[in-house]
Design a protein around this motif. Structure first.
Motif, PDB file in Angstrom:
ATOM      1  N   GLU A 136       0.828  -1.214   0.000  1.00 54.16           N
ATOM      2  CA  GLU A 136       0.000   0.000   0.000  1.00 54.16           C
ATOM      3  C   GLU A 136       0.862   1.264   0.000  1.00 54.16           C
ATOM      4  N   ILE A 165      -3.933  -1.600  -6.674  1.00 52.36           N
ATOM      5  CA  ILE A 165      -4.375  -0.931  -5.441  1.00 52.36           C
ATOM      6  C   ILE A 165      -4.907   0.445  -5.776  1.00 52.36           C
ATOM      7  N   HIS A 196      -5.663  -7.060  -4.965  1.00 48.96           N
ATOM      8  CA  HIS A 196      -4.763  -6.939  -3.800  1.00 48.96           C
ATOM      9  C   HIS A 196      -5.189  -7.810  -2.626  1.00 48.96           C
TER      10      HIS A 196
END
Length: 159
Positions: A86, A151, A158
């Motif tokens: 992330e 993402i 993801h």
């Protein structure tokens, strides 16, 4: 958006080539992807520190010759900063929204990256303290770049 991955040495293993090709193909809907192999420097198994420095310098010159001034460079280095998937996605998103559309990722050879390459890099990134073959690292990196775009696109990949 342009993504460039520069790696030292020729990839020989078909399964790695196939995996990298698959993720590069998937990435094409988000960015132009270029994978560049620069020759590794032939060297004996046992090297003095001076010989290691010389090998890294020669490989480093080959890498630097493939990088343009406008490129934002991520150097893969064990001592770099670890990021979650992330965090890497957020960093790529931030770079692209602030006008940095040429991202280059550099993977050194078996001895690592020359100091000049690390100095040229805008940031150093680590995938942990594991030692991985640099050929395998190309596959891992390509997948993580793809994951970053997924993402940022808010897709279920993801999970």
């Amino acid at each position: 958006m342009n993504i460039k991955i520069i790696g030292v040495g020729k990839l020989k293993e078909k399964y790695l080539k196939d995996g990298i090709a698959e993720y590069a193909k998937r990435l094409h809907k988000f960015a132009k992807v270029e994978i560049i192999e620069v020759p590794d420097e032939k060297a004996p198994e046992q090297l003095s520190q001076a010989q290691m420095d010389q090998v890294m310098a020669k490989e480093g010159d080959r890498i630097l010759n493939k990088i343009k001034d406008k490129e934002y460079v991520f150097a893969l280095a064990i001592k770099g900063t670890e990021r979650s998937s992330e965090e890497l996605a957020a960093e790529i998103d931030h770079l692209t929204t602030t006008g940095k559309s040429d991202l280059t990722f550099v993977i050194g050879g078996s001895l690592g990256l020359a100091p000049d390459v690390l100095k040229r890099a805008n940031t150093q990134i680590s995938f942990g303290r594991f030692t991985l073959p640099h050929q395998l690292m190309r596959l891992v990196l390509t997948e993580q770049i793809y994951r970053s775009f997924m993402i940022n696109a808010h897709t279920p990949y993801h999970k």
